[in-house]
Design an enzyme around this catalytic site. Structure first.
Site, PDB file in Angstrom:
ATOM      1  N   GLY A 161       0.813  -1.199   0.000  1.00  0.00           N
ATOM      2  CA  GLY A 161       0.000   0.000   0.000  1.00  0.00           C
ATOM      3  C   GLY A 161       0.852   1.257   0.000  1.00  0.00           C
ATOM      4  O   GLY A 161       1.941   1.307  -0.575  1.00  0.00           O
ATOM      5  N   SER A 162       0.355   2.268   0.702  1.00  0.00           N
ATOM      6  CA  SER A 162       0.978   3.596   0.623  1.00  0.00           C
ATOM      7  C   SER A 162       2.339   3.713   1.279  1.00  0.00           C
ATOM      8  O   SER A 162       2.991   4.760   1.148  1.00  0.00           O
ATOM      9  CB  SER A 162       0.034   4.639   1.217  1.00  0.00           C
ATOM     10  N   THR A 163       2.804   2.686   2.003  1.00  0.00           N
ATOM     11  CA  THR A 163       4.186   2.755   2.501  1.00  0.00           C
ATOM     12  C   THR A 163       5.166   2.851   1.331  1.00  0.00           C
ATOM     13  O   THR A 163       6.266   3.390   1.486  1.00  0.00           O
ATOM     14  CB  THR A 163       4.541   1.536   3.368  1.00  0.00           C
TER      15      THR A 163
END
Length: 499
Positions: free
Chosen positions: A221-223
């Site tokens: 995801g957004s990591t």
């Protein structure tokens, strides 16, 4: 002599020749393999006639021996059971060892060349000196906090992992995988009972034997926006550079939305603000603008695609293997860039896959000024008399970004925790930075929740970097619980205070 007798004689001579060759092959080349085989009963009895070395951390014994009255004199005991099992592994009687028990087996059993002096001494004294002792880098307080918070998380998730690293040295401070297992039944001297327990664990659909911290690869995801930010900052962008954003972005059939309607609805935003609020449309467009080659190159510089990394003994370069993280091909069948895939990959979706260990290394690299230290678990090797034989000397692994880029990324990630999606990772007395991630996976399944981050003490020193991953988090805000747990682990790893 007639022909049939001559043929028979030749056959017999050939058979004797083959038998002679086989005996020499066994004695010259295979003797050691047969001697050390776990299926050799005499070898097993001999190995258990002397105490195996202890495994410890922070003065706490994690693997010890118990004297028995059966044929095998010593029984391996793991006092903390599940909390340390993915790291320690187990050393059963008749099958291969796993974890640190496997990678440091020669030293623990006393057969290592490092313990040659002990064996010579035993020849003169008649003693049966035990194996050497292994001291791990784990901070027991951080390990226990990670285990407790992960297994009693506020979302009721039953699968996940957490890793904490000292950014300055690469020392692993905590490594937890959930669900775990009790290794004690697996090392029982009752071989049938041990085999039955192993089969039970092997068939468990929740895979308790899998070390999710090092072997599970899931969409981050957004990591992954940390990688995109590093790519941008390394290619002329600044924190305040204006980049396209908006409520929706379409690219080659891929449609990108933000998690909430009020997240960067305007046409443009700054790079720092985009990371702070985790703006999907901004990072999807930014990734396409930068290009697949630069994105994949930066990910690889941070450690993606590395299939040779092990976490254990720096001197021997052995230990727990780490599965490679991947960005995916991001390409059309003709080899050209698939821009739709690139847009989705830039927010950590599509074919991007990451281990929690890789996530912790990303955060540690940013915290350590752009230098990634080689992670390790074995802090010291001690002889049976507790004298130090080996002490870990930290090693640099790679330097994916400059100090200037790392400093800007630190500032951006600190904004995520102070003003953005990672507020639950705040720790009193520490400066904390990080990045949340909510990763969609199978259709109809709850998303995975991620958080990667770091903590600086009041002296400005990076004291811990962490990654927490929770699988299939119900009820929305999947990453918030990961952030909360991460903050507590880092606080414990640093001793609980800002100094």
């Amino acid at each position: 002599m007639n022909a049939p007798l001559r043929r028979a004689g030749v056959v017999i001579l050939v058979l004797f020749g083959l038998l002679f060759a086989n005996l020499n092959w066994i004695q010259a080349y295979k003797a050691d393999a047969y001697r050390t085989s776990p299926h050799n009963g005499r070898v097993v009895v001999a190995q258990y006639s002397r105490p195996r070395g202890d495994i410890e951390a922070d003065g706490e014994f994690l693997a010890q021996n118990k004297v028995t009255s059966d044929t095998l004199k010593y029984l391996r005991v793991y006092p903390d059971k599940q909390a340390y099992a993915p790291v320690l592994g187990y050393r059963p009687v008749n099958i291969g060892a796993t974890g640190i028990e496997a990678s440091e087996n020669d030293f623990l059993s006393g057969e290592s060349d490092k313990l040659f002096a002990d064996r010579i001494k035993d020849m003169f004294t008649g003693n049966n000196t035990g194996g050497g002792n292994v001291v791990l880098s784990l901070k027991t307080q951080a390990q226990q906090v990670a285990w407790k918070e992960l297994t009693h998380n506020e979302k009721g998730v039953d699968k996940g992992a957490a890793v904490a690293i000292d950014p300055r040295t690469g020392a692993v401070q905590a490594m937890v995988s959930m669900p775990s297992y009790d290794p004690n039944p697996l090392v029982s001297h009752d071989l049938k009972a041990a085999a039955a327990e192993y089969q039970k664990l092997l068939k468990d659909k929740d895979q308790p034997l899998l070390n999710r911290a090092t072997q599970e690869t899931l969409p981050p995801g957004s990591t992954f926006k940390t990688i995109i930010s590093a790519t941008a900052l390394s290619n002329g962008y600044d924190e305040d550079t204006s980049i396209p954003a908006g409520e929706e972005y379409k690219e080659s059939g891929a449609v990108i939305h933000n998690d909430e309607d009020d997240v960067c609805p305007t046409a443009t935003t700054t790079l720092k603000d985009a990371l702070t609020v985790s703006c999907n449309t901004a990072f999807a467009q930014l990734g396409v603008k930068l290009g697949a080659d630069k994105v994949k190159s930066m990910a690889q510089a941070f450690g993606f695609e590395d299939s040779k990394l092990t976490i254990g003994n720096l001197q021997e370069n052995t230990g727990l293997p780490v599965a490679a993280s991947h960005t995916g091909a991001i390409a059309n069948p003709d080899g050209s860039t698939d821009k739709g895939a690139l847009a989705q990959s830039s927010i950590g979706q599509r074919d991007v896959r990451m281990t929690p260990m890789q996530g912790a290394l990303m955060a540690a690299t940013v915290a350590n000024g752009g230098k990634q230290m080689r992670p390790y678990l074995v802090q010291q090797l001690l002889g049976s008399d507790r004298s130090a034989i080996y002490t870990a000397s930290p090693q640099s692994l790679r330097t994916p970004i400059s100090g200037d880029v790392a400093s800007k990324l630190q500032d951006m990630m600190e904004s995520v925790v102070s003003d953005g999606t990672g507020k639950k990772a705040k720790i009193d007395g520490f400066k904390v930075g990080g990045k949340t991630g909510t990763a969609q996976n199978a259709e109809g399944a709850d998303p995975h929740g991620w958080f990667i981050g770091f903590a600086f003490n009041s002296k400005g020193e990076p004291v811990s970097a962490v990654c927490v991953m929770l699988e299939n988090v119900p009820g929305g805000h999947a990453s918030a619980e990961a952030a909360r747990i991460a903050g507590l682990i880092m606080k414990a790893a640093a001793g609980g205070g800002g100094d």
